[in-house]
Design a protein around this motif. Sequence first.
Motif, mmCIF file in Angstrom:
data_model
loop_
_atom_site.group_PDB
_atom_site.id
_atom_site.type_symbol
_atom_site.label_atom_id
_atom_site.label_comp_id
_atom_site.label_asym_id
_atom_site.label_seq_id
_atom_site.Cartn_x
_atom_site.Cartn_y
_atom_site.Cartn_z
ATOM 1 N N PRO A 93 0.678 -1.254 -0.229
ATOM 2 C CA PRO A 93 -0.188 0.221 0.469
ATOM 3 C C PRO A 93 0.908 1.200 -0.001
ATOM 4 N N GLN A 175 -4.399 -3.590 6.746
ATOM 5 C CA GLN A 175 -4.935 -3.729 4.618
ATOM 6 C C GLN A 175 -3.943 -4.848 4.329
ATOM 7 N N SER A 223 -10.334 -3.347 1.214
ATOM 8 C CA SER A 223 -9.148 -3.026 1.940
ATOM 9 C C SER A 223 -9.036 -1.556 1.458
ATOM 10 N N MET A 224 -8.667 -1.666 0.442
ATOM 11 C CA MET A 224 -8.536 0.085 -0.705
ATOM 12 C C MET A 224 -9.128 1.158 -0.328
ATOM 13 N N TYR A 227 -10.095 1.728 4.091
ATOM 14 C CA TYR A 227 -8.641 2.332 4.956
ATOM 15 C C TYR A 227 -8.475 3.661 4.251
#
Length: 300
Positions: A93, A175, A223-224, A227
């Motif tokens: 990330p 993440q 997740s992207m 978060y």
Amino acid sequence: MTVWSGTALPTLLLLVSAFSSAGLGGLVLYRNPRRSANQLFALLTTTIGLWALGVIAIIHCRTPESAALAIKITFVISGFLPANFYAFVCVFPHQRFTGIKTVLGFLYLCGIAIAMLINSEYYLKDVVVLPGRPPQPVYGPVFFSYSGMVMVAMVFSFANLFRKLLRSAGIERRQIEHVIGGIFLSTGLATATNVVAPALGIQNTEQYGPCFMVLMTAIFAYSMVRYHLLDILFILSRTTVYATVTVFVATTFMGTVTVVHWVSSGGGRNVDFFTTLLSALVVALVLQPLKERVQLLLDR
């Protein structure tokens, strides 16, 4: 009727997978098109969506020639999946590539090699088309080398992710945990249906591979998107914007009041009303352009 009943479920699942993949990629890219991870995620989901559409074309072919053509085109598309997958993992990330460029180059070269060998007997030896059943391909060694590409991508992807996991904490750690869980769940199922089963002679399993990969990308997108709302850079950016706007409003109002009172002292309530009106007018005209300019500067 027999043909439709044999392909109805796979066709439905693959159509849902293709459109879901496109939707997930578009959603993540829309949230922040400038982030490298979002761009590579969109590339990955596009590849998976095209793979799913290719499989739909394969299972509806009714001649060996059309089936062979559809299989070859679809395999060229899926040949770049390991490289696109590894590229995304190495950027996520942190928004910068943290993997091994040699490995990424090797995977892309393998994808190009597959495309160049696609018309040779080393990939597809024969296709058997039987009534009421999807085409049955007889693969050559090029197909089975694809499992080696998948293995290389998985090994180096997991090594990259676990290294990041050990160095991360808080939101970033959550993440990465989501990504690792999604990979374990989806690639295990996809590898079983698209690599292991054909190698063991089990037929009609490849058509479900894209469905499992879309499940993985759905976990990635969750997740992207979720978060990202708690991303520290996002918080700092928005905080700076609203702090700048607040300071501008307060300074404009106080400055206008001071200037008007200095020029027209003793004016009473009419002056107070004029001061408030003038301050509000200045804020209304300048506030939004200032906010957009500050946000653009911070994004850059």
